[in-house]
Design an enzyme around this catalytic site. Structure first.
Site, PDB file in Angstrom:
ATOM      1  CG  ASP A 111       7.069   5.134  -1.463  1.00  0.00           C
ATOM      2  OD1 ASP A 111       8.021   4.831  -0.723  1.00  0.00           O
ATOM      3  OD2 ASP A 111       6.334   4.281  -1.986  1.00  0.00           O
ATOM      4  CG  ASP A 129       3.298   0.802  -0.873  1.00  0.00           C
ATOM      5  OD1 ASP A 129       3.906   1.878  -0.822  1.00  0.00           O
ATOM      6  OD2 ASP A 129       3.843  -0.287  -1.092  1.00  0.00           O
TER       7      ASP A 129
END
Ligand SMILES: CCC[C@@H]1OC(=O)[C@@H](C)C[C@H](C)CCCCC(=O)CCC[C@@H](CC)/C=C\C=C(/COC)CC[C@@H](O)[C@@H](O)C[C@H](O)CNC1=O
Length: 156
Positions: A111, A129
């Site tokens: 991330d 995401d």
């Protein structure tokens, strides 16, 4: 077939951005893009959203395979001739596969999109995401449209 190219584009963009972050940044390193709003922070997540179910990789594999096979089935059946439906499924497909690749080869998800717009402690996320979330939102719009169409046809 064209819609699968959207999923492929999401996967390539997702994997390229994650690979660039892994190669050029230390874990925890943060680069300010827009002060107090947007940073690139190298982070790893062994769970799902908000780090839920940390380490439950088998569960994630099973959920992802169910999501992916469900999407492919719907793209070949119900979504035929409905562009918005197809596009939303393609975004979800691309996002799900993007994170699946990380879970398979890295046993964790990379991330790096760190924003303070959505609220102070919003978790750090990635392109996959974003595609998943956009896909889910478009899917809701599509379902809302379908519902309205039925209502109109019922009342003529
Ligand atoms: C986006 C779904 C999460 C994604 O699901 C996936 O992979 C799917 C394909 C497979 C999972 C095993 C199952 C998902 C369970 C559903 C869920 O969790 C409900 C979430 C709601 C969501 C609206 C749809 C809000 C927002 C989330 C976030 C911000 O998204 C912009 C936070 C992202 C950060 O916590 C980041 O660390 C997460 C990390 O990258 C791993 N990502 C995942 O697990």
């Amino acid at each position: 077939m064209g819609y699968y190219l959207i999923a492929l584009f999401v996967i390539i963009l997702d994997q390229f951005t994650k690979w660039t972050v892994v190669r050029n940044m230390e874990i925890g390193e943060s680069i300010k893009i827009i002060d107090h709003f947007f940073y690139l922070t190298s982070h790893r997540n062994k769970g799902a959203a908000w780090g839920m179910l940390e380490g439950q990789m088998w569960l994630f594999y099973i959920i992802t395979l169910i999501v992916v096979s469900g999407i492919i089935y719907y793209m070949q059946t119900q979504a035929k001739g409905k562009p918005l439906f197809q596009v939303s499924l393609a975004f979800i497909l691309g996002g799900a596969v993007g994170n699946f690749i990380d879970r398979l080869f890295r046993k964790e998800v990379v991330d790096f999109l760190d924003t303070y717009i959505f609220g102070y402690d919003f978790p750090i996320f990635n392109i996959a995401d974003s595609a998943l979330t956009i896909g889910v939102i478009l899917l809701f719009i599509q379902m809302f449209k379908e519902e309205r169409k039925e209502k109109v046809s019922e009342h003529g």
